[in-house]
Design a protein around this motif. Structure first.
Motif, short mmCIF file in Angstrom:
data_model
loop_
_atom_site.label_atom_id
_atom_site.label_comp_id
_atom_site.label_asym_id
_atom_site.label_seq_id
_atom_site.Cartn_x
_atom_site.Cartn_y
_atom_site.Cartn_z
N CYS A 1 0.77 -1.33 0.20
CA CYS A 1 -0.01 0.04 0.02
C CYS A 1 0.76 1.26 -0.01
CB CYS A 1 -0.87 0.04 1.36
SG CYS A 1 -2.05 -1.30 1.21
N ALA B 1 0.72 -13.72 3.88
CA ALA B 1 1.13 -12.37 4.08
C ALA B 1 2.62 -12.39 3.69
CB ALA B 1 1.01 -11.75 5.46
N ARG C 1 -4.15 -4.31 5.07
CA ARG C 1 -3.24 -5.35 4.50
C ARG C 1 -1.91 -5.62 5.47
NH1 ARG C 1 -3.31 -5.60 -1.73
NH2 ARG C 1 -2.33 -7.81 -1.17
N ASN D 1 -3.55 -9.09 6.32
CA ASN D 1 -3.80 -9.72 4.88
C ASN D 1 -4.44 -10.77 4.61
OD1 ASN D 1 -3.09 -8.61 2.15
ND2 ASN D 1 -2.07 -10.78 2.07
N TRP E 1 -10.96 -6.39 4.95
CA TRP E 1 -10.67 -5.12 4.41
C TRP E 1 -11.90 -4.78 3.30
CZ3 TRP E 1 -7.47 -8.97 3.57
CH2 TRP E 1 -7.25 -9.31 2.27
#
Length: 354
Positions: A88, A260, A343, A348, A354
């Motif tokens: 991100c 992740a 995330r 994540n 999300w």
């Protein structure tokens, strides 16, 4: 050569080893041992994240606060400082700290100045994201592998005792064979990642409950001592392919069972990059990790490129490699996030978070 499994944890196998009885490794490898039988290693990712203008400066300031906390009584015996820009675009600075004793970690974490700082209302309003990812594997659920015995990394430093040359490495499945629990347990996953407190985002404290037999791997490279052709081949041939594989796990890893992945660069106390990197990822199971390593194009390309470089050089490599793997029981995982985007880390992997 000796077994990676220490003598006091060896037992009659009910599950077959992947390596044959007459297997001989193509190159030497070493593992590390706990300082005393029955020991629980503690691995703590203590991180800060920032975004926008001044993100690097803000993250460095946050990391200094984390480093200061590690100097308190019962602090870790070893820690690494790392830098990572996530999917991100947030700058993450993480101290990865190790304790060879769970009781010492609990004393450190429960000191009023440490605990009060973490729980303070200011953590929700200081404009930074903070996270703690704590793993507490018991001896039978943890393994390490080093290409050289004279420069340990990560949990190997905390354990401190190096084996002789070991048999279980250099073949697909050797990672599992080095785990003492694999003698009698296939370690299948059960349950699911679950948010038990909060909702990811600004002003929120979030706790995630891990599930049984979630796997973690930290796999690193140190090219400090390389020179000439070896250095050029690593930087120009191996590392770009490695980076691409790490990016796949970061962006699309959930399709192969990876919750992740962070591909991190070591930094020194001033924030200057060091010639060492590693990937650290969380997986639904050891089997998912094995399947990716053995068959997915991204890892097959990493492995194939490395082998081509080794054969081209035909010399003793100065590139140092290592990894550590833990397959964790439910109560050996603690994930906490404050002001973090959805995330971040294990978040994540939480479906619908999300």
């Amino acid at each position: 050569m000796e077994s990676a499994i220490p003598p006091h944890l060896q037992c009659p196998r009910s599950l077959e080893r992947r390596g044959g009885n007459d297997y001989a490794p193509p190159a030497p490898g070493w593992t590390t041992r706990a300082q005393r039988p029955g020991q629980t290693l503690v691995m703590a990712l203590l991180g800060v994240q920032a975004s926008g203008d001044g993100a690097e400066r803000a993250a460095c300031s946050g990391l200094r606060q984390i480093i200061a906390s590690l100097q308190a009584n019962d602090g870790p015996v070893h820690h690494d400082l790392t830098h990572y820009v996530d999917e991100c675009g947030y700058v993450n600075m993480i101290a990865i700290a190790y304790w060879p004793d769970r009781a010492a970690y609990e004393r450190w974490a429960n000191q009023p100045e440490i605990d009060a700082w973490w729980r303070a209302p200011e953590r929700l309003t200081d404009g930074l994201g903070w996270f703690r990812e704590i793993m507490l594997p018991t001896e039978e659920r943890y393994e390490t592998l080093f290409s050289s015995p004279d420069r340990l990394e990560g949990g190997g430093v905390a354990q401190g005792h190096v084996s002789g040359e070991i048999v279980e490495h250099g073949y697909w499945g050797s990672m599992r064979d080095r785990l003492p629990l694999s003698q009698t347990d296939a370690m299948p996953p059960s349950g699911a990642l679950t948010i038990v407190e909060g909702k990811p985002g600004s002003g929120q404290r979030v706790r995630v409950q891990g599930h049984a037999n979630l796997a973690m791997i930290r796999s690193g490279q140190d090219w400090t001592d390389t020179a000439g052709d070896e250095r050029g081949l690593y930087c120009n041939d191996i590392e770009p392919v490695l980076r691409a594989g790490m990016a796949f796990l970061r962006d699309g890893g959930t399709t192969v069972g990876c919750y992740a992945n962070r591909y991190m660069r070591h930094v020194d106390a001033t924030g200057k990059p060091v010639e060492k990197t590693f990937g650290l990822s969380y997986w639904h199971s050891l089997a998912d990790l094995e399947r990716w390593a053995e068959s997915h194009p991204t890892h097959v390309e990493i492995f194939g490129t490395f082998m081509r470089v080794v054969q081209a050089l035909n010399v003793q490599l100065q590139l140092r490699l290592y990894h550590e793997v833990a397959v964790l029981a439910t109560d050996q995982q603690r994930y906490e996030y404050v002001n973090c985007h959805a995330r971040t880390g294990i978040l994540n992997g939480v479906a619908g978070s999300w």
